[in-house]
Design a protein around this motif. Sequence first.
Motif, PDB file in Angstrom:
ATOM      1  N   ASN A  56       0.824  -1.206   0.000  1.00 29.29           N
ATOM      2  CA  ASN A  56       0.000   0.000   0.000  1.00 29.29           C
ATOM      3  C   ASN A  56       0.863   1.262   0.000  1.00 29.29           C
ATOM      4  OD1 ASN A  56      -2.460   1.284  -0.184  1.00 29.29           O
ATOM      5  ND2 ASN A  56      -2.779   1.340   2.024  1.00 29.29           N
ATOM      6  N   CYS A  57       1.877   1.251  -0.848  1.00 29.68           N
ATOM      7  CA  CYS A  57       2.766   2.401  -1.001  1.00 29.68           C
ATOM      8  C   CYS A  57       3.246   2.402  -2.449  1.00 29.68           C
ATOM      9  CB  CYS A  57       3.940   2.304  -0.025  1.00 29.68           C
ATOM     10  SG  CYS A  57       4.936   0.800  -0.213  1.00 29.68           S
ATOM     11  N   LYS A  58       3.980   3.427  -2.825  1.00 23.61           N
ATOM     12  CA  LYS A  58       4.485   3.495  -4.196  1.00 23.61           C
ATOM     13  C   LYS A  58       5.992   3.549  -4.171  1.00 23.61           C
ATOM     14  CE  LYS A  58       0.438   5.587  -6.301  1.00 23.61           C
ATOM     15  NZ  LYS A  58      -0.245   4.517  -6.864  1.00 23.61           N
ATOM     16  N   PRO A  59       6.679   2.587  -4.745  1.00 22.34           N
ATOM     17  CA  PRO A  59       6.124   1.326  -5.228  1.00 22.34           C
ATOM     18  C   PRO A  59       6.096   0.295  -4.099  1.00 22.34           C
ATOM     19  CG  PRO A  59       8.449   1.392  -5.762  1.00 22.34           C
ATOM     20  CD  PRO A  59       8.123   2.688  -5.047  1.00 22.34           C
ATOM     21  N   PRO A  60       5.140  -0.633  -4.138  1.00 19.94           N
ATOM     22  CA  PRO A  60       5.186  -1.741  -3.186  1.00 19.94           C
ATOM     23  C   PRO A  60       6.300  -2.704  -3.589  1.00 19.94           C
ATOM     24  CG  PRO A  60       3.402  -2.076  -4.737  1.00 19.94           C
ATOM     25  CD  PRO A  60       4.003  -0.725  -5.049  1.00 19.94           C
ATOM     26  N   GLY A  61       6.832  -3.429  -2.609  1.00 19.76           N
ATOM     27  CA  GLY A  61       7.851  -4.408  -2.956  1.00 19.76           C
ATOM     28  C   GLY A  61       8.613  -4.929  -1.756  1.00 19.76           C
ATOM     29  N   ILE A  62       9.546  -5.829  -2.042  1.00 23.03           N
ATOM     30  CA  ILE A  62      10.371  -6.444  -1.006  1.00 23.03           C
ATOM     31  C   ILE A  62      11.474  -5.471  -0.616  1.00 23.03           C
ATOM     32  CG2 ILE A  62      11.983  -8.326  -0.515  1.00 23.03           C
ATOM     33  CD1 ILE A  62      10.264 -10.060  -2.425  1.00 23.03           C
ATOM     34  N   VAL A  63      11.620  -5.261   0.707  1.00 23.39           N
ATOM     35  CA  VAL A  63      12.572  -4.264   1.202  1.00 23.39           C
ATOM     36  C   VAL A  63      13.617  -4.852   2.139  1.00 23.39           C
ATOM     37  CG1 VAL A  63      11.011  -2.315   0.893  1.00 23.39           C
ATOM     38  CG2 VAL A  63      10.976  -3.587   3.044  1.00 23.39           C
ATOM     39  N   GLY A  64      13.498  -6.136   2.478  1.00 23.38           N
ATOM     40  CA  GLY A  64      14.481  -6.715   3.379  1.00 23.38           C
ATOM     41  C   GLY A  64      14.137  -8.132   3.770  1.00 23.38           C
ATOM     42  N   LEU A  65      14.882  -8.620   4.767  1.00 17.86           N
ATOM     43  CA  LEU A  65      14.721  -9.996   5.209  1.00 17.86           C
ATOM     44  C   LEU A  65      14.683 -10.050   6.733  1.00 17.86           C
ATOM     45  CD1 LEU A  65      14.731 -12.878   3.784  1.00 17.86           C
ATOM     46  CD2 LEU A  65      17.049 -13.072   4.697  1.00 17.86           C
ATOM     47  N   MET A  66      13.858 -10.946   7.249  1.00 19.17           N
ATOM     48  CA  MET A  66      13.784 -11.207   8.679  1.00 19.17           C
ATOM     49  C   MET A  66      13.743 -12.713   8.882  1.00 19.17           C
ATOM     50  SD  MET A  66      10.080  -9.418   9.297  1.00 19.17           S
ATOM     51  CE  MET A  66       8.688  -9.782   8.246  1.00 19.17           C
ATOM     52  N   GLU A  67      13.829 -13.137  10.148  1.00 16.42           N
ATOM     53  CA  GLU A  67      13.843 -14.553  10.477  1.00 16.42           C
ATOM     54  C   GLU A  67      12.872 -14.823  11.613  1.00 16.42           C
ATOM     55  OE1 GLU A  67      16.982 -17.664  12.473  1.00 16.42           O
ATOM     56  OE2 GLU A  67      17.729 -16.355  10.887  1.00 16.42           O
ATOM     57  N   VAL A  68      12.167 -15.947  11.514  1.00 22.16           N
ATOM     58  CA  VAL A  68      11.244 -16.365  12.576  1.00 22.16           C
ATOM     59  C   VAL A  68      12.084 -16.897  13.738  1.00 22.16           C
ATOM     60  CG1 VAL A  68       9.374 -17.946  13.197  1.00 22.16           C
ATOM     61  CG2 VAL A  68       9.442 -16.933  10.897  1.00 22.16           C
ATOM     62  N   ILE A  69      11.882 -16.315  14.944  1.00 22.01           N
ATOM     63  CA  ILE A  69      12.664 -16.755  16.098  1.00 22.01           C
ATOM     64  C   ILE A  69      11.809 -17.338  17.224  1.00 22.01           C
ATOM     65  CG2 ILE A  69      14.620 -15.247  15.613  1.00 22.01           C
ATOM     66  CD1 ILE A  69      13.552 -13.401  17.893  1.00 22.01           C
ATOM     67  N   ASP A  70      10.486 -17.161  17.161  1.00 26.69           N
ATOM     68  CA  ASP A  70       9.613 -17.760  18.162  1.00 26.69           C
ATOM     69  C   ASP A  70       8.243 -17.990  17.535  1.00 26.69           C
ATOM     70  OD1 ASP A  70       8.901 -18.880  20.572  1.00 26.69           O
ATOM     71  OD2 ASP A  70       9.073 -17.034  21.739  1.00 26.69           O
TER      72      ASP A  70
END
Length: 152
Positions: A56-70
């Motif tokens: 919901n922004c211009k432009p939408p897209g992938i901006v980074g990486l995270m990891e599931v920790i719990d």
Amino acid sequence: MTEPNYWLMKSEPDAYSIDTLKNDGVTLWDGIRNYQARNFMRKMNKGDKVFFYHSNCKPPGIVGLMEVIDLNIVDPTQFDQDSKYFDPKSKPDNPRWDCVKVEYKFKSDKILSLPELKILFNEDELLVVKKGNRLSILPVRNDTAKILLEKI
């Protein structure tokens, strides 16, 4: 050790951005109120990698990486009457909503925009490119994830 699963999680940058996560280090990914998205989250494992997607922004897209920790954390916002995610039908002895905790890994040098993603992948390879897809949590195929990791 098994290879991690990959996911894509959307957030509007004015609600919670990659920069906010970078500052916080870790966060609960709470406020999910769609059963299919919740069920995807319930399939996550510790160590799974998650592409952070600004929506919901211009432009939408992938901006980074995270990891599931719990995993399997009861979403506290469902019981908070002041929260926009309050759910009066959810009870503490039988909560409807849960969440995961994620940790910041890195911010991309540039956004991998939705138009670029549509050039790289079809909807079978990456669900976020499917027209009308509104889910905030999506699985990402491992072969697709490997390509994405090279691009961000």
